[in-house]
Design an enzyme around this catalytic site. Structure first.
Site, PDB file in Angstrom:
ATOM      1  N   CYS A 128      40.572  44.913  36.788  1.00 28.65           N
ATOM      2  CA  CYS A 128      41.138  44.954  38.215  1.00 28.65           C
ATOM      3  C   CYS A 128      41.731  46.355  38.344  1.00 28.65           C
ATOM      4  O   CYS A 128      42.540  46.656  37.685  1.00 28.65           O
ATOM      5  CB  CYS A 128      41.960  43.873  38.469  1.00 28.65           C
ATOM      6  SG  CYS A 128      43.017  43.907  39.942  1.00 28.65           S
ATOM      7  N   GLU A 158      46.528  40.897  29.752  1.00 32.37           N
ATOM      8  CA  GLU A 158      46.918  41.876  30.791  1.00 32.37           C
ATOM      9  C   GLU A 158      48.149  43.003  29.605  1.00 32.37           C
ATOM     10  O   GLU A 158      47.833  44.044  29.714  1.00 32.37           O
ATOM     11  CB  GLU A 158      47.411  41.771  32.135  1.00 32.37           C
ATOM     12  CG  GLU A 158      47.811  42.869  32.919  1.00 32.37           C
ATOM     13  CD  GLU A 158      48.201  42.378  34.112  1.00 32.37           C
ATOM     14  OE1 GLU A 158      49.334  43.265  34.699  1.00 32.37           O
ATOM     15  OE2 GLU A 158      47.980  41.355  34.847  1.00 32.37           O
ATOM     16  N   SER A 254      46.303  30.685  33.783  1.00 26.31           N
ATOM     17  CA  SER A 254      46.572  31.440  34.887  1.00 26.31           C
ATOM     18  C   SER A 254      48.002  31.689  35.213  1.00 26.31           C
ATOM     19  O   SER A 254      48.754  30.766  35.827  1.00 26.31           O
ATOM     20  CB  SER A 254      45.814  30.829  35.967  1.00 26.31           C
ATOM     21  OG  SER A 254      45.861  31.488  37.228  1.00 26.31           O
ATOM     22  N   SER A 255      48.329  32.929  34.921  1.00 23.96           N
ATOM     23  CA  SER A 255      49.916  33.171  34.948  1.00 23.96           C
ATOM     24  C   SER A 255      50.261  33.005  36.299  1.00 23.96           C
ATOM     25  O   SER A 255      51.367  32.277  36.636  1.00 23.96           O
ATOM     26  CB  SER A 255      50.337  34.589  34.702  1.00 23.96           C
ATOM     27  OG  SER A 255      51.547  34.966  34.745  1.00 23.96           O
ATOM     28  N   ASN A 256      49.522  33.534  37.472  1.00 23.91           N
ATOM     29  CA  ASN A 256      49.885  33.409  38.750  1.00 23.91           C
ATOM     30  C   ASN A 256      49.819  31.875  39.179  1.00 23.91           C
ATOM     31  O   ASN A 256      50.703  31.544  40.255  1.00 23.91           O
ATOM     32  CB  ASN A 256      49.101  34.385  39.511  1.00 23.91           C
ATOM     33  CG  ASN A 256      47.632  33.897  39.982  1.00 23.91           C
ATOM     34  OD1 ASN A 256      47.454  33.247  40.904  1.00 23.91           O
ATOM     35  ND2 ASN A 256      46.745  34.367  38.929  1.00 23.91           N
ATOM     36  N   SER A 299      42.483  33.137  41.000  1.00 16.75           N
ATOM     37  CA  SER A 299      41.160  33.127  40.505  1.00 16.75           C
ATOM     38  C   SER A 299      40.451  31.808  40.520  1.00 16.75           C
ATOM     39  O   SER A 299      39.722  31.306  39.767  1.00 16.75           O
ATOM     40  CB  SER A 299      41.471  33.360  38.712  1.00 16.75           C
ATOM     41  OG  SER A 299      42.453  32.454  38.359  1.00 16.75           O
TER      42      SER A 299
END
Length: 357
Positions: A128, A158, A254-256, A299
């Site tokens: 990204c 990340e 998925s962290s978010n 995502s």
């Protein structure tokens, strides 16, 4: 003759879902049932760009196309791409020499790039652009001999990629609990950066504590937490106080998405759960519930959200109000390798990521 006990797993038996009538009888709902649907939700431009990159690679180069780690953190997306011929690996040494390898949206360290080069792999970088920005900040401040405090979850892909840009100058700060043990060479030459998918509130709490310890701590040149993470958290903050239940569609890694569950509870939702698919929703969650909030991580494709809304409608939650807190129109160019291939092969489709643009 002796015998050895063998453990035989019980076969999986589908759970009988209780009917809407049974749920209503267990805990009647006072007033009308409704759904508050968060907007923005789902795919961000960076995720879209990465997924399209794999799709186009499969289309033009043919399978197999190798991808280091999950291209994005979503089970449905990964399994769908696997069905089309993508092969997901943990490390470059699992990829046959000379093959095509795509780096995931979360980014990789220079060591991973070098490893791929050493194996003669053709690569496409689907990192990204907002993650790439943080990488460049890390390189820049390490070059200027700053100590860098990277706020993020140790072990997340990340964070591993960003840390790899400047390991001699960087420390990972998992959260407020790490602040007391941080030591730096020069408190006047110190900056913080962050993982792009963190809770905005928790990150700023960590920064506040860091600044109390290091008053001259510098901020990054621009926000590191990405616009999509911030926007999705802002939307759920708006919905949460009115929600008896919040359902977040997204995967466990998925962290978010995980942060959205936490933010919903922090801002007043009586209950909040994360699911990958509609069939994971437990109808007992609906007992006594009049208002359901629904959102999804960055995502998550929209069809998975629509499946949840269809299920909710079956249980009487057919009145859907979209709560819009921001408009997103950001798009990113596809990786340069893909754009060059599209041009060479006469593919006139757009070289952009951002499906709703």
């Amino acid at each position: 003759m002796t015998s050895t006990a063998v453990s035989v797993p019980m076969p999986t038996v589908p759970r009988r879902r209780r009917s809407p009538e049974e749920v209503a009888a267990a805990a009647p709902v006072s007033g009308a049932r409704r759904v508050l649907l968060a907007a923005p939700r789902g795919y961000c431009a960076g995720v879209d760009r990465a997924v399209i990159a794999v799709e186009k690679a499969l289309e033009h180069y043919g399978p197999p196309v190798y991808v280091r780690k999950q291209i994005v953190h979503n089970l449905h997306v990964v399994s769908t791409l696997e069905e089309r011929g993508a092969i997901f690996v943990d490390e470059t040494d699992e990829v046959p020499e000379g093959s095509l390898l795509i780096f995931s949206a979360h980014g990789v360290s220079p060591a991973v790039v070098q490893s791929a080069e050493d194996r003669g792999l053709r690569t496409i970088d689907a990192t990204c652009p907002l993650v790439t920005k943080v990488h460049r900040e890390a390189v820049r401040f390490a070059r200027d001999d700053f100590d860098i405090l990277l706020i993020g979850h140790e072990g997340h892909e990340e964070v591993e990629g960003t840390y790899g840009e400047a390991p001699d100058h960087m420390q990972i700060v998992n959260g407020p609990e790490d602040v007391d043990k941080i030591e730096v060479r020069d408190p006047d030459k110190l900056i913080w950066l962050s993982q792009t998918t963190l809770s905005v509130d928790e990150t700023m709490t960590t920064v506040k504590l860091l600044r109390e310890k290091f008053p001259n701590l510098q901020d990054p040149p621009s926000d590191d937490i990405c616009y999509a993470t911030s926007n999705r958290q802002a939307a759920i903050k708006k919905i949460a106080p009115d929600a008896d239940l919040v359902i977040v569609v997204g995967s466990a890694n998925s962290s978010n998405s995980v942060r959205l569950v936490e933010v919903a509870l922090e801002y007043g939702a009586k209950a909040s759960y994360r699911v990958d698919f509609a069939n994971q929703v437990d109808e007992s969650w609906f007992e006594g519930v009049s208002t359901v909030g629904v959102t999804s991580g960055a995502s998550v494709p929209e069809n998975l959200v629509q499946d949840v809304l269809i299920l909710l409608a079956e249980y009487g939650y057919g009145d859907v109000e979209e709560v819009v807190t921001a408009e997103e129109d950001i798009i990113f160019s596809l990786p340069k390798e893909i754009r060059a291939t599209l041009k060479a092969m006469g593919d006139s489709s757009r070289g952009l990521g951002g499906r709703r643009s």
